[in-house]
Design a protein around this motif. Structure first.
Motif, PDB file in Angstrom:
ATOM      1  N   LEU A 220       1.274  -1.457   0.233  1.00  0.00           N
ATOM      2  CA  LEU A 220      -0.001  -0.157  -0.450  1.00  0.00           C
ATOM      3  C   LEU A 220       0.734   0.909  -0.261  1.00  0.00           C
ATOM      4  O   LEU A 220       2.275   1.130   0.766  1.00  0.00           O
ATOM      5  CB  LEU A 220      -1.092  -0.318   1.429  1.00  0.00           C
ATOM      6  N   ALA A 221      -0.008   1.592  -0.901  1.00  0.00           N
ATOM      7  CA  ALA A 221       0.887   3.712  -1.012  1.00  0.00           C
ATOM      8  C   ALA A 221       0.262   4.372   0.210  1.00  0.00           C
ATOM      9  O   ALA A 221      -0.545   4.202   0.107  1.00  0.00           O
ATOM     10  CB  ALA A 221       0.821   3.893  -2.176  1.00  0.00           C
ATOM     11  N   MET A 222       1.186   5.243   0.451  1.00  0.00           N
ATOM     12  CA  MET A 222       0.779   6.284   1.503  1.00  0.00           C
ATOM     13  C   MET A 222       0.059   7.287   1.020  1.00  0.00           C
ATOM     14  O   MET A 222       0.788   7.614   0.240  1.00  0.00           O
ATOM     15  CB  MET A 222       2.324   7.101   2.249  1.00  0.00           C
ATOM     16  N   PRO A 223      -1.212   7.592   1.812  1.00  0.00           N
ATOM     17  CA  PRO A 223      -1.888   8.344   0.882  1.00  0.00           C
ATOM     18  C   PRO A 223      -1.362   9.880   1.340  1.00  0.00           C
ATOM     19  O   PRO A 223      -1.196   9.836   1.944  1.00  0.00           O
ATOM     20  CB  PRO A 223      -3.368   8.406   1.659  1.00  0.00           C
TER      21      PRO A 223
ATOM     22  N   TRP B 271      -2.212  13.935   0.985  1.00  0.00           N
ATOM     23  CA  TRP B 271      -3.323  15.173   1.168  1.00  0.00           C
ATOM     24  C   TRP B 271      -2.618  16.574   0.449  1.00  0.00           C
ATOM     25  O   TRP B 271      -1.711  16.955   1.171  1.00  0.00           O
ATOM     26  CB  TRP B 271      -3.949  14.833   2.114  1.00  0.00           C
ATOM     27  N   ASP B 272      -3.456  17.246  -0.052  1.00  0.00           N
ATOM     28  CA  ASP B 272      -3.299  18.658  -0.238  1.00  0.00           C
ATOM     29  C   ASP B 272      -4.292  19.491  -0.025  1.00  0.00           C
ATOM     30  O   ASP B 272      -5.420  18.573   0.328  1.00  0.00           O
ATOM     31  CB  ASP B 272      -2.652  18.889  -1.720  1.00  0.00           C
ATOM     32  N   TRP B 273      -4.779  21.164  -0.734  1.00  0.00           N
ATOM     33  CA  TRP B 273      -5.522  21.587  -0.501  1.00  0.00           C
ATOM     34  C   TRP B 273      -6.758  21.032  -0.943  1.00  0.00           C
ATOM     35  O   TRP B 273      -7.967  21.401  -0.801  1.00  0.00           O
ATOM     36  CB  TRP B 273      -5.023  22.750  -1.221  1.00  0.00           C
ATOM     37  N   ASP B 274      -6.454  20.779  -2.060  1.00  0.00           N
ATOM     38  CA  ASP B 274      -8.011  19.855  -2.821  1.00  0.00           C
ATOM     39  C   ASP B 274      -8.378  18.561  -2.545  1.00  0.00           C
ATOM     40  O   ASP B 274      -9.240  18.013  -2.802  1.00  0.00           O
ATOM     41  CB  ASP B 274      -7.533  19.963  -5.098  1.00  0.00           C
ATOM     42  N   GLY B 275      -8.184  17.616  -1.398  1.00  0.00           N
ATOM     43  CA  GLY B 275      -8.525  16.910  -1.231  1.00  0.00           C
ATOM     44  C   GLY B 275      -7.229  15.557  -1.199  1.00  0.00           C
ATOM     45  O   GLY B 275      -6.025  16.448  -1.679  1.00  0.00           O
ATOM     46  N   PRO B 276      -7.523  14.300  -1.639  1.00  0.00           N
ATOM     47  CA  PRO B 276      -6.121  13.037  -1.283  1.00  0.00           C
ATOM     48  C   PRO B 276      -5.337  13.673  -3.158  1.00  0.00           C
ATOM     49  O   PRO B 276      -6.158  13.269  -4.045  1.00  0.00           O
ATOM     50  CB  PRO B 276      -7.075  11.909  -2.022  1.00  0.00           C
ATOM     51  N   VAL B 277      -4.422  13.504  -3.049  1.00  0.00           N
ATOM     52  CA  VAL B 277      -3.639  13.289  -3.883  1.00  0.00           C
ATOM     53  C   VAL B 277      -3.682  12.009  -4.758  1.00  0.00           C
ATOM     54  O   VAL B 277      -3.378  10.676  -4.361  1.00  0.00           O
ATOM     55  CB  VAL B 277      -1.902  13.804  -3.365  1.00  0.00           C
ATOM     56  N   PRO B 278      -3.893  11.906  -5.913  1.00  0.00           N
ATOM     57  CA  PRO B 278      -3.928  10.871  -6.793  1.00  0.00           C
ATOM     58  C   PRO B 278      -2.651   9.904  -7.138  1.00  0.00           C
ATOM     59  O   PRO B 278      -1.702  11.166  -6.962  1.00  0.00           O
ATOM     60  CB  PRO B 278      -4.199  10.840  -8.235  1.00  0.00           C
ATOM     61  N   LEU B 279      -2.716   8.499  -6.468  1.00  0.00           N
ATOM     62  CA  LEU B 279      -1.336   8.009  -6.745  1.00  0.00           C
ATOM     63  C   LEU B 279      -0.587   8.232  -7.829  1.00  0.00           C
ATOM     64  O   LEU B 279      -0.561   8.277  -8.821  1.00  0.00           O
ATOM     65  CB  LEU B 279      -1.485   6.366  -6.708  1.00  0.00           C
ATOM     66  N   GLY B 280       1.135   8.823  -7.781  1.00  0.00           N
ATOM     67  CA  GLY B 280       1.597   8.781  -9.021  1.00  0.00           C
ATOM     68  C   GLY B 280       2.137  10.119  -9.019  1.00  0.00           C
ATOM     69  O   GLY B 280       2.517  10.619 -10.140  1.00  0.00           O
ATOM     70  N   ALA B 281       0.955  11.216  -8.762  1.00  0.00           N
ATOM     71  CA  ALA B 281       0.985  12.856  -9.191  1.00  0.00           C
ATOM     72  C   ALA B 281       1.719  13.219  -8.024  1.00  0.00           C
ATOM     73  O   ALA B 281       2.320  12.857  -6.918  1.00  0.00           O
ATOM     74  CB  ALA B 281      -0.457  13.066  -8.139  1.00  0.00           C
TER      75      ALA B 281
END
Length: 155
Positions: A140-143, A145-155
């Motif tokens: 599992l990749a660590m989630p 979060w930025d100002w817009d919510g969850p950051v998609p994996l690989g972003a």
């Protein structure tokens, strides 16, 4: 763009937030049990602070220096779905009630971003593995979060 981590004041604020939250959880009859076991790990609040900091745009201290993985964190909480449904809102409230004590800036955007992240983490990923720690994948990749919510994996 400034990260939530930087806008909140960096690691020192997250350490104070983890410590204050931990104390509030110890004082809560429902949250006391799991948090009293955390006392068996003297570095619990530092690990929690590093985890939150990394998830909110800070340095990867949790994964690199503490050797933490998301799979490990999820295994710690697996099998507790019924408990976490009741406990999660109270945990989030303990975090929010700790903002002033921890020195989280009195900026509504910063406080809301941290609240949204903790709410999401407590009600989403931490309830995903309701049956058993054996159900949690190893990679599992660590989630994040930025100002817009969850950051998609690989972003």
């Amino acid at each position: 763009m400034t990260t939530i981590y930087d806008a909140a004041g960096g690691l020192e604020v997250f350490v104070r937030l983890a410590e204050a939250t931990h104390q509030r959880c110890l004082a809560d009859p429902l949250l006391n049990h799991p948090f009293s076991h955390a006392d068996n790990q003297p570095d619990h609040t530092e690990r929690l602070a590093a985890y939150w900091a990394e998830a909110l745009g800070g340095p990867p201290t949790y994964t690199t220096e503490w050797g933490g993985s998301e799979s490990h964190v999820q295994r710690l909480h697996a099998g507790e779905a019924e408990y976490t449904v009741e406990a999660s809102p109270r945990f989030v409230q303990c975090v929010v009630d700790s903002f002033d004590e921890a020195g989280v800036p009195d900026d509504p955007a910063v406080r809301q971003a941290i609240t949204d992240y903790v709410t999401w983490a407590a009600t989403g990923p931490f309830q995903a593995w309701g049956r058993s720690k054996d159900d949690v994948p190893d990679d599992l990749a660590m989630p994040h979060w930025d100002w817009d919510g969850p950051v998609p994996l690989g972003a």
